[in-house]
Design a protein around this motif. Structure first.
Motif, PDB file in Angstrom:
ATOM      1  N   VAL A   1     -16.865  -4.525  -8.698  1.00 59.07           N
ATOM      2  CA  VAL A   1     -17.183  -3.160  -8.261  1.00 59.07           C
ATOM      3  C   VAL A   1     -18.608  -2.810  -8.691  1.00 59.07           C
ATOM      4  CG1 VAL A   1     -16.528  -0.736  -8.481  1.00 59.07           C
ATOM      5  CG2 VAL A   1     -14.752  -2.491  -8.364  1.00 59.07           C
TER       6      VAL A   1
ATOM      7  N   SER B   1     -15.456   3.099   4.632  1.00 64.58           N
ATOM      8  CA  SER B   1     -15.850   1.811   4.083  1.00 64.58           C
ATOM      9  C   SER B   1     -14.716   1.115   3.364  1.00 64.58           C
ATOM     10  CB  SER B   1     -17.074   2.021   3.198  1.00 64.58           C
ATOM     11  OG  SER B   1     -17.631   0.815   2.815  1.00 64.58           O
ATOM     12  N   LEU B   2     -15.033   0.562   2.250  1.00 61.30           N
ATOM     13  CA  LEU B   2     -14.195  -0.461   1.631  1.00 61.30           C
ATOM     14  C   LEU B   2     -13.089   0.006   0.706  1.00 61.30           C
ATOM     15  CD1 LEU B   2     -16.476  -3.385   0.497  1.00 61.30           C
ATOM     16  CD2 LEU B   2     -14.764  -3.324   2.279  1.00 61.30           C
ATOM     17  N   LEU B   3     -12.909   1.303   0.518  1.00 59.36           N
ATOM     18  CA  LEU B   3     -11.972   1.727  -0.523  1.00 59.36           C
ATOM     19  C   LEU B   3     -10.576   1.148  -0.289  1.00 59.36           C
ATOM     20  CD1 LEU B   3     -11.899   3.330  -3.133  1.00 59.36           C
ATOM     21  CD2 LEU B   3     -10.958   5.225  -1.861  1.00 59.36           C
ATOM     22  N   LYS B   4     -10.160   1.127   0.975  1.00 58.15           N
ATOM     23  CA  LYS B   4      -8.825   0.617   1.279  1.00 58.15           C
ATOM     24  C   LYS B   4      -8.701  -0.856   0.881  1.00 58.15           C
ATOM     25  CE  LYS B   4      -5.265   0.861   4.754  1.00 58.15           C
ATOM     26  NZ  LYS B   4      -4.861   1.370   6.064  1.00 58.15           N
ATOM     27  N   GLU B   5      -9.746  -1.598   1.215  1.00 60.88           N
ATOM     28  CA  GLU B   5      -9.760  -3.020   0.864  1.00 60.88           C
ATOM     29  C   GLU B   5      -9.671  -3.201  -0.649  1.00 60.88           C
ATOM     30  OE1 GLU B   5     -10.591  -6.296   1.811  1.00 60.88           O
ATOM     31  OE2 GLU B   5     -12.112  -6.968   0.382  1.00 60.88           O
ATOM     32  N   THR B   6     -10.400  -2.362  -1.386  1.00 60.32           N
ATOM     33  CA  THR B   6     -10.376  -2.470  -2.843  1.00 60.32           C
ATOM     34  C   THR B   6      -9.015  -2.061  -3.394  1.00 60.32           C
ATOM     35  OG1 THR B   6     -12.700  -1.850  -2.766  1.00 60.32           O
ATOM     36  CG2 THR B   6     -11.676  -1.905  -4.919  1.00 60.32           C
ATOM     37  N   LEU B   7      -8.460  -0.981  -2.825  1.00 56.66           N
ATOM     38  CA  LEU B   7      -7.168  -0.508  -3.330  1.00 56.66           C
ATOM     39  C   LEU B   7      -6.035  -1.471  -2.989  1.00 56.66           C
ATOM     40  CD1 LEU B   7      -7.320   3.327  -2.573  1.00 56.66           C
ATOM     41  CD2 LEU B   7      -7.671   2.172  -4.736  1.00 56.66           C
ATOM     42  N   ALA B   8      -6.217  -2.258  -1.921  1.00 58.13           N
ATOM     43  CA  ALA B   8      -5.171  -3.203  -1.525  1.00 58.13           C
ATOM     44  C   ALA B   8      -5.253  -4.504  -2.318  1.00 58.13           C
ATOM     45  CB  ALA B   8      -5.279  -3.505  -0.032  1.00 58.13           C
ATOM     46  N   SER B   9      -6.317  -4.659  -3.104  1.00 57.12           N
ATOM     47  CA  SER B   9      -6.516  -5.907  -3.841  1.00 57.12           C
ATOM     48  C   SER B   9      -5.735  -5.854  -5.157  1.00 57.12           C
ATOM     49  CB  SER B   9      -8.006  -6.087  -4.126  1.00 57.12           C
ATOM     50  OG  SER B   9      -8.384  -5.252  -5.200  1.00 57.12           O
ATOM     51  N   PRO B  10      -5.646  -7.003  -5.837  1.00 54.18           N
ATOM     52  CA  PRO B  10      -4.863  -6.996  -7.081  1.00 54.18           C
ATOM     53  C   PRO B  10      -5.540  -6.258  -8.243  1.00 54.18           C
ATOM     54  CG  PRO B  10      -5.170  -9.241  -6.233  1.00 54.18           C
ATOM     55  CD  PRO B  10      -6.093  -8.351  -5.480  1.00 54.18           C
ATOM     56  N   ILE B  11      -6.803  -5.846  -8.117  1.00 50.86           N
ATOM     57  CA  ILE B  11      -7.427  -5.217  -9.287  1.00 50.86           C
ATOM     58  C   ILE B  11      -6.855  -3.819  -9.495  1.00 50.86           C
ATOM     59  CG2 ILE B  11      -9.573  -6.519  -9.035  1.00 50.86           C
ATOM     60  CD1 ILE B  11     -10.980  -3.964  -8.245  1.00 50.86           C
TER      61      ILE B  11
ATOM     62  N   PHE C   1      -6.981  -4.539   8.336  1.00 50.85           N
ATOM     63  CA  PHE C   1      -6.456  -3.211   8.624  1.00 50.85           C
ATOM     64  C   PHE C   1      -6.764  -2.815  10.057  1.00 50.85           C
ATOM     65  CE2 PHE C   1      -7.692  -3.415   4.147  1.00 50.85           C
ATOM     66  CZ  PHE C   1      -6.459  -3.199   3.564  1.00 50.85           C
TER      67      PHE C   1
ATOM     68  N   TYR D   1     -10.550 -10.623  -5.887  1.00 52.46           N
ATOM     69  CA  TYR D   1      -9.338 -11.443  -5.962  1.00 52.46           C
ATOM     70  C   TYR D   1      -9.490 -12.536  -7.016  1.00 52.46           C
ATOM     71  CZ  TYR D   1      -7.136  -9.086  -2.061  1.00 52.46           C
ATOM     72  OH  TYR D   1      -6.537  -8.131  -1.265  1.00 52.46           O
TER      73      TYR D   1
ATOM     74  N   ARG E   1       0.179  -9.079  -3.630  1.00 53.48           N
ATOM     75  CA  ARG E   1      -1.213  -8.878  -3.226  1.00 53.48           C
ATOM     76  C   ARG E   1      -2.018 -10.162  -3.305  1.00 53.48           C
ATOM     77  NH1 ARG E   1      -3.325  -3.025  -4.820  1.00 53.48           N
ATOM     78  NH2 ARG E   1      -1.658  -1.824  -3.890  1.00 53.48           N
TER      79      ARG E   1
ATOM     80  N   ASP F   1      -3.949   7.908  -1.494  1.00 52.45           N
ATOM     81  CA  ASP F   1      -3.160   7.204  -0.503  1.00 52.45           C
ATOM     82  C   ASP F   1      -4.090   6.792   0.621  1.00 52.45           C
ATOM     83  OD1 ASP F   1      -0.699   6.310  -0.078  1.00 52.45           O
ATOM     84  OD2 ASP F   1       0.162   8.179   0.637  1.00 52.45           O
ATOM     85  N   VAL F   2      -3.987   5.551   1.050  1.00 48.52           N
ATOM     86  CA  VAL F   2      -4.891   5.147   2.133  1.00 48.52           C
ATOM     87  C   VAL F   2      -4.133   4.688   3.356  1.00 48.52           C
ATOM     88  CG1 VAL F   2      -6.971   4.608   0.875  1.00 48.52           C
ATOM     89  CG2 VAL F   2      -5.134   2.960   0.952  1.00 48.52           C
TER      90      VAL F   2
ATOM     91  N   CYS G   1     -12.759  -2.041   8.044  1.00 51.33           N
ATOM     92  CA  CYS G   1     -12.852  -1.786   6.619  1.00 51.33           C
ATOM     93  C   CYS G   1     -13.871  -2.738   6.026  1.00 51.33           C
ATOM     94  CB  CYS G   1     -11.473  -1.969   6.001  1.00 51.33           C
ATOM     95  SG  CYS G   1     -11.370  -1.458   4.308  1.00 51.33           S
ATOM     96  N   LEU G   2     -15.145  -2.489   6.357  1.00 51.21           N
ATOM     97  CA  LEU G   2     -16.230  -3.315   5.839  1.00 51.21           C
ATOM     98  C   LEU G   2     -17.236  -2.390   5.181  1.00 51.21           C
ATOM     99  CD1 LEU G   2     -16.895  -5.518   8.986  1.00 51.21           C
ATOM    100  CD2 LEU G   2     -16.037  -6.367   6.805  1.00 51.21           C
TER     101      LEU G   2
ATOM    102  N   LEU H   1       0.836  -1.204   0.000  1.00 52.60           N
ATOM    103  CA  LEU H   1       0.000   0.000   0.000  1.00 52.60           C
ATOM    104  C   LEU H   1       0.867   1.249   0.000  1.00 52.60           C
ATOM    105  CD1 LEU H   1      -2.900  -0.929   2.422  1.00 52.60           C
ATOM    106  CD2 LEU H   1      -3.098  -0.249   0.038  1.00 52.60           C
TER     107      LEU H   1
ATOM    108  N   ARG I   1      -6.608   0.172 -10.667  1.00 52.99           N
ATOM    109  CA  ARG I   1      -7.473   1.315 -10.359  1.00 52.99           C
ATOM    110  C   ARG I   1      -8.387   1.652 -11.522  1.00 52.99           C
ATOM    111  NH1 ARG I   1      -4.171   4.512  -5.680  1.00 52.99           N
ATOM    112  NH2 ARG I   1      -3.683   2.564  -4.637  1.00 52.99           N
TER     113      ARG I   1
END
Lengths: 328, 277
Positions: free
Chosen positions: B8, B94-104, A84, A106, A77, B276-277, A88-89, A54, B106
């Motif tokens: 998404v 909410s979930l933006l961090k989770e989404t940004l941390a994933s392999p998909i 976190f 994923y 990843r 940046d998260v 983060c839900l 990150l 931007r």
């Protein structure tokens, strides 16, 4: 020999002039729970953010599951799960949907995704909450859901950033039980915490981190043993002189002067040493008002290595960083 | 190929249909504009317009039909412009961090959000057209089925491009700001001139020159004009003006909106890669 799941060499990271991480190197082996123990602002979260890609790495190198975090971030990843520090839900989705979303981003195939959700809802005992909106779950359940979600892809390593921050002790102990279960499944866990007992209870190995540096690394038992077998807390009529006397004695490994008491680390069996020790102090005309014998705790270890308590100089109380969503 | 944008999109649509009160009120709003503003204004305008001599052999279009196109444009403008706010909540709670941390990537996140915005805009547009037709909005008058379908396809294409443009704009602002209050005021600042310096609710022919020029460049005018071209025909009078739409005019609408959407897309990609998260 077990493989290294995480390898970090000479990692450095600065925010402007402030060095948050200062030349850190460590390895995490497959199947272990490895903890970073330190106060807020010690650089723990920065390390986690770098390892989970990150945050861009500035100096040094790091590999997770054999992939370089700088050049193979996608592969990193895919190899990891992350819980976190802040919740983060999506509170407007159900527990099941939160997990389904994770599986989708994923790129897990549908069949595998659905099977894994069932397994994990069972493991975290959230089966009958599957259709509840995340906002209707208790704080502990939300955390368990995040744990379950982090495990969806069977990650090579699960990163936990302060997994029980802001929870009451019952909830925390419950979360620890799940973490032990998860470890039994063979998952490697890297976590940060500023709770001594959390590091002590769960970790195979602990690195004490302070001001961006690793001070010492070892198992909880090793770290405690370095402080000697036993600790004695003494209160005397003159702690200063008593400390000087104690330092001259053979079986004493170290003496710390606390506010009202002396903390004495011993190299041997307290039952044999104590009478001799008390006698030596009395001979100089100093009165002993209280004696307390204790096995070394992680608190003692921390104070010993960093020279200060964990709460001391702590700019951010844990209550302040508690999640907004958890407040009803 | 990664289907990250599909995830998404799935999430956005679940939430769109989940909260019935929000869903229904968002759908009722444009219908109310049409019913209340449309009816009251059209009675007054049509009374005045009846006094004007009509152009021979050119059909006259009532105010309700004229502004119907503008109502679609306005509704789509507001829903896409405020659509980005969800991103800000996503970032903060909410979930933006989770989404940004994933392999998909931007780009997939932006694509997923964009497609969900387009779907919502289509639903709105569809409802306005159906309701409008019921209350006397003369869209597709005298068209054959094929002509109607082609015209509808044209309208939906323009709506899609326009929605993407404003959603990207609003998403870029949302991702760059910290507080929802700031977002509200920035958006209000945008939306007022956009709406009033356009031909959405009234013709811009009689505007002062400067405003008329701005109106020509306003994406809202391009969309409303484009919808009129498809829904009302190429040659009609409305509000005392004689409109003749040429292929060039509709080409300008498409080209202008596409350019606008592309510029906003690059802004969104730029802001998203910085986040940046």
């Amino acid at each position: 020999m077990t493989a290294n799941v995480i390898e970090v060499n000479n990692l450095e990271h600065s925010y402007g002039d402030v060095k948050a991480v200062d030349d850190i190197s460590f390895t995490v082996q497959e199947g272990e729970i490895f903890s970073f123990l330190g106060p807020n602002g010690a650089g723990k979260s920065t390390v986690i953010n770098i390892l989970t890609t990150l945050r861009k790495i500035q100096k040094g190198n790091a590999k997770v599951n054999g992939y370089d975090v700088a050049t193979e971030s996608k592969a990193v990843r895919r190899s990891i799960g992350t819980v976190f520090q802040m919740p983060c839900l999506d509170y407007e989705m159900t527990a099941w949907e939160n997990m389904e979303y994770h599986g989708k981003i994923y790129s897990m195939p549908k069949k595998q995704r659905r099977e894994r959700i069932e397994e994990l809802l069972k493991l975290t005992e959230l089966e009958n909450k599957r259709n509840s909106l995340a906002k209707d779950l208790s704080g502990g359940m939300k955390r368990r859901l995040e744990l379950a979600r982090g495990l969806m892809t069977k990650p090579a390593v699960l990163f936990l950033d302060e997994p029980t921050i802001g929870f009451d002790i019952q909830t925390r102990m419950r979360i620890w039980e799940y973490l032990r279960e998860i470890k039994k499944e063979g998952t490697t866990i890297f976590m940060t915490t500023h709770y001594m007992e959390e590091a002590d209870q769960l970790s195979d190995r602990i690195s004490i981190i302070d001001h961006g540096k690793i001070i010492v690394t070892g198992s909880a038992a090793e770290l405690k043993n370095k402080l000697g077998k036993d600790l004695i807390y003494l209160e005397t009529s003159d702690n200063k002189i008593a400390a000087e006397i104690l330092r001259t004695l053979e079986p004493v490994k170290g003496v710390n002067e606390d506010l009202n008491s002396l903390r004495v680390m011993l190299g041997g069996d307290v039952t044999r040493i104590l009478p001799h020790l008390m006698e030596s102090i009395r001979q100089k005309g100093i009165e002993i008002t209280s004696v307390n014998i204790k096995k070394p705790s992680m608190d003692d270890v921390f104070v010993h290595y960093t020279g200060h308590g964990l709460r001391e100089g702590d700019p951010q109380k844990p209550e302040n960083s508690k999640d907004l969503g958890g407040l009803k | 190929m990664s289907m990250g944008f599909g995830a998404v999109y799935w999430r956005e649509m679940i939430k769109f249909f989940r909260f019935k009160s929000v869903l229904i009120s968002s759908l009722i709003q444009p219908v109310m504009w049409l019913a209340f503003f449309g009816f009251s204004m059209s009675k007054s305008f049509d009374k005045l317009i009846d006094l004007l001599p009509s152009v021979p052999d050119v059909p006259n279009v009532g105010y309700l039909s004229y502004m119907g196109a503008g109502i679609i444009a306005m509704d789509v403008l507001f829903s896409s412009l405020f659509g980005g706010i969800t991103l800000m909540f996503d970032k903060n709670f909410s979930l933006l961090k989770e989404t940004l941390a994933s392999p998909i990537s931007r780009a997939h996140i932006i694509l997923g959000i964009g497609l969900s915005g387009v779907t919502k805009a289509f639903i709105h547009t569809f409802i306005i057209i159906i309701f409008g037709r019921m209350v006397g909005m003369e869209f597709f008058k005298g068209y054959t089925l094929t002509q109607t379908l082609i015209a509808a396809a044209g309208i939906f294409t323009l709506v899609a491009i326009f929605t993407l443009g404003f959603l990207f704009l609003s998403g870029s602002i949302a991702i760059s700001l910290k507080h929802p209050e700031g977002m509200q005021s920035v958006l209000s600042l945008f939306s007022m001139p956009l709406l009033f310096i356009s031909n959405a609710l009234y013709p811009s022919e009689a505007f002062p020159t400067a405003l008329r020029f701005i109106s020509m460049l306003n994406p809202l005018s391009l969309l409303a004009g484009g919808i009129r071209y498809f829904a009302l025909g190429t040659n009609f009078t409305a509000m005392g003006n004689h409109y003749v739409y040429t292929t060039t005019d509709i080409g300008v609408s498409f080209f202008g909106l596409t350019l606008f959407a592309l510029v906003m897309l690059s802004a969104a990609l730029w802001r998203f890669n910085k986040v940046d998260v």
